[in-house]
Design an enzyme around this catalytic site. Structure first.
Site, PDB file in Angstrom:
ATOM      1  N   HIS A   1      -7.167   1.854   7.234  1.00  0.00           N
ATOM      2  CA  HIS A   1      -6.249   1.920   8.369  1.00  0.00           C
ATOM      3  C   HIS A   1      -6.518   0.787   9.357  1.00  0.00           C
ATOM      4  O   HIS A   1      -6.527   1.002  10.569  1.00  0.00           O
ATOM      5  CB  HIS A   1      -6.387   3.273   9.084  1.00  0.00           C
ATOM      6  CG  HIS A   1      -5.943   4.437   8.263  1.00  0.00           C
ATOM      7  ND1 HIS A   1      -6.190   5.750   8.642  1.00  0.00           N
ATOM      8  CD2 HIS A   1      -5.268   4.513   7.091  1.00  0.00           C
ATOM      9  CE1 HIS A   1      -5.690   6.567   7.725  1.00  0.00           C
ATOM     10  NE2 HIS A   1      -5.127   5.840   6.775  1.00  0.00           N
TER      11      HIS A   1
ATOM     12  N   VAL B   1       3.895 -16.516  -0.243  1.00  0.00           N
ATOM     13  CA  VAL B   1       4.250 -17.335   0.915  1.00  0.00           C
ATOM     14  C   VAL B   1       2.963 -17.957   1.453  1.00  0.00           C
ATOM     15  O   VAL B   1       2.052 -17.249   1.881  1.00  0.00           O
ATOM     16  CB  VAL B   1       4.972 -16.513   1.995  1.00  0.00           C
ATOM     17  CG1 VAL B   1       5.240 -17.367   3.230  1.00  0.00           C
ATOM     18  CG2 VAL B   1       6.285 -15.955   1.444  1.00  0.00           C
TER      19      VAL B   1
ATOM     20  N   ALA C   1       0.624  10.691   4.754  1.00  0.00           N
ATOM     21  CA  ALA C   1       0.474  11.403   6.028  1.00  0.00           C
ATOM     22  C   ALA C   1       1.149  10.620   7.152  1.00  0.00           C
ATOM     23  O   ALA C   1       0.892   9.428   7.327  1.00  0.00           O
ATOM     24  CB  ALA C   1      -0.999  11.627   6.343  1.00  0.00           C
TER      25      ALA C   1
ATOM     26  N   THR D   1      -1.370   8.165   0.911  1.00  0.00           N
ATOM     27  CA  THR D   1      -1.344   9.632   0.835  1.00  0.00           C
ATOM     28  C   THR D   1      -0.167  10.247   1.593  1.00  0.00           C
ATOM     29  O   THR D   1      -0.029  11.467   1.626  1.00  0.00           O
ATOM     30  CB  THR D   1      -2.647  10.240   1.393  1.00  0.00           C
ATOM     31  OG1 THR D   1      -2.818   9.833   2.752  1.00  0.00           O
ATOM     32  CG2 THR D   1      -3.837   9.786   0.569  1.00  0.00           C
TER      33      THR D   1
ATOM     34  N   MET E   1       0.821  -1.210   0.000  1.00  0.00           N
ATOM     35  CA  MET E   1       0.000   0.000   0.000  1.00  0.00           C
ATOM     36  C   MET E   1       0.854   1.260   0.000  1.00  0.00           C
ATOM     37  O   MET E   1       0.366   2.355  -0.300  1.00  0.00           O
ATOM     38  CB  MET E   1      -0.934  -0.012   1.216  1.00  0.00           C
ATOM     39  CG  MET E   1      -2.107   0.932   1.107  1.00  0.00           C
ATOM     40  SD  MET E   1      -3.299   0.494  -0.183  1.00  0.00           S
ATOM     41  CE  MET E   1      -4.219  -0.796   0.651  1.00  0.00           C
TER      42      MET E   1
END
Length: 512
Positions: free
Chosen positions: A443, A234, A131, A129, A124
């Site tokens: 998140h 994996v 931050a 972004t 990712m």
């Protein structure tokens, strides 16, 4: 031979945390052999580069499609991460990511309809972004005494800069207005300020995003004892008694299966696939996959009031690959009294679409994104199905996830807070803030959480070693044990630094 037979350290996953292990080990244990295995393909050179740094729209679209897992979108799909961001589609799918196709909601539960992943070298970190705020108050991990040192090292690895856009048009005015409305009663480090961003600014003023390539850095790329293997799934961590002994890999190019012996294994996938791999390997501590948490997210947009044109401003930066001087990102830090984290972003960095009725002055359309800390529950979890496989043949996931009364109250409070912040800036472009369905923040945390002791509520130690499995470490946002509202990448990289230092110290001690 495509894969090594034996390495000192095998790293599963090439995102920022896997890259941090490779980097710290390359610097602190340069004679150790290290191999990183990534299920997805290489997107561009250098490995792990952020797709927004790819100037060609065609090549950028190709990189995004390559990242979208087993069923990528067709070539005509948008490359603009803002497309559809604030519409009423039932599930938000961003370019470069792929949604969990099923199992994301169970009957009578909220689920995580926004649950998404990326499969590519850089993880990712090729799409984020950038931050990188530091956690504050109850977001901090109290039993990690050197957390600030680790955060500083993570900032070094990610090239975090809080001042890359100090000259962005109207950014200072945005922070002045927000500060007047929000700063009263806040400590100095919790007041409105520029957002620390993982970006690099060259001598000519061009700004580029940090991806895993920046974390790997020259110490890793130039390490003759390091190798990176893409399209390598994996499927199992190999364990002998209470000691890790390597990994089993399926070559995604030809389907062949290979064992790689390793003294240490680091599983640095995302918060969904890291516990999935441990489960598939028969490593199943009670807390595995539990305490899953997301950050409820509300967005709003305004046009700044009482703003005169800036004659020095450049043209509208929409559809440009790189960050441009019109960009401005401000930060409203989390506090325990106001348990939200605010990102205030201008134009191309904004989380909501721009107005279409007329052309706004660059920098005057501002998007506000407020994130809440989740009420942590052991029952919020990923259940793995050994009888059914996902598209990669790994155990299928079933998400159990509920928003509590406290969560709903926090979301409502954040909606009121983002409206007040918006009113301090200008004229709202929408009737009301929009709160996304769970999972939209990307998140996810907690599923291989760290603990001070092995009491059944955590998966790993403060050095990220899995309890009772010597030599096995986990990394990524899933390691974070606290309820956070701020972007988690800086914290997860900091925890990866601690784990990598522990392995480096062990390797060094063994050879002395």
């Amino acid at each position: 031979m495509r894969f090594p037979e034996h390495v000192d350290v095998a790293i599963v996953g090439s995102g920022p945390c896997g890259a941090a292990y490779a980097r710290v080990l390359s610097e602190r244990a340069p004679t150790a052999s290290i191999a990183t295995f990534e299920v997805g393909p290489l997107l561009a050179d250098p490995p792990g580069v952020h797709v927004k740094n790819i100037a060609s729209a065609q090549e950028r679209a190709r990189a995004q499609r390559l990242s979208e897992g087993p069923a990528p979108r067709d070539g005509a799909a948008s490359t603009d991460t803002m497309d559809g961001y604030a519409d009423d589609a039932p599930r938000l799918a961003r370019p470069g990511t792929f949604l969990l196709p099923s199992g994301y909601r169970q009957p009578g539960e909220d689920g995580l309809p926004g649950a998404a992943m990326s499969s590519n070298v850089g993880g990712m970190g090729a799409h984020w972004t950038g931050a990188c705020p530091r956690p504050g108050g109850s977001e901090r991990i109290a039993f990690v005494p050197d957390l600030d040192d680790l955060l500083a090292e993570a900032e070094r690895l990610l090239c975090v800069d809080a001042h890359a856009f100090d000259d962005a048009p109207f950014a200072a005015e945005v922070r002045k207005r927000l500060g007047a409305a929000i700063d009263a009663g806040r400590g100095g480090d919790r007041r409105v300020q520029p957002m620390p961003l993982a970006v690099r600014k060259d001598a000519g003023g061009r700004v580029t995003w940090s991806g895993a390539d920046v974390v790997f850095g020259e110490p890793t790329r130039g390490n003759p004892n390091f190798s990176l293997h893409s399209q390598a799934l994996v499927t199992r961590v190999l364990v002998d008694g209470d000691r890790v002994r390597g990994v089993q890999i399926r070559d995604m190019r030809d389907g062949t299966v290979h064992d790689v012996r390793a003294r240490y294994v680091v599983v640095a996938g995302d918060s969904l696939r890291t516990p999935q791999l441990l489960w598939a390997s028969g490593i199943r501590p009670r807390a595995l996959g539990r305490y899953l948490n997301d950050q409820p997210q509300t967005v709003f947009a305004v046009r700044l009031r009482d703003i005169a044109p800036d004659p020095a401003a450049e043209t509208d930066p929409r559809d440009k690959a790189e960050i441009v001087p019109q960009s401005g990102v401000s930060w409203v830090p989390f506090t325990d009294d106001e348990p939200f984290h605010g990102q205030v972003m201008q134009l191309d960095a904004s989380p909501v679409p721009l107005a279409d009725a007329d052309e706004p002055l660059p920098g005057t359309i501002v998007g506000l994104g407020w994130f809440c800390a989740k009420d942590l529950q052991e029952s919020d979890r990923i259940e793995f199905d050994d009888r059914e496989g996902d598209a990669y043949g790994m155990p299928a996931m079933r998400i159990h996830y509920r928003l509590t009364e406290r969560d709903h109250a926090a979301i409502e409070a954040s909606r009121n807070a983002v409206r007040r912040a918006a009113e301090a800036l200008g004229e709202p472009l929408d009737d009301a803030p929009l709160t996304f369905d769970p999972g939209a923040s990307l998140h996810y945390q907690g599923t291989v959480r760290m603990g001070e002791r092995d009491d059944g509520t955590s998966v790993c130690s403060p050095a990220s070693q899995v309890w009772d499995v010597t030599g096995l470490h986990v990394a990524g946002n899933g390691v974070i044990p606290t309820a956070t509202a701020c972007n988690p990448t800086l914290t997860s990289v900091a925890l990866a630094v601690a784990g990598a230092r522990a392995i480096a110290a062990d390797l060094t001690a063994e050879r002395n």
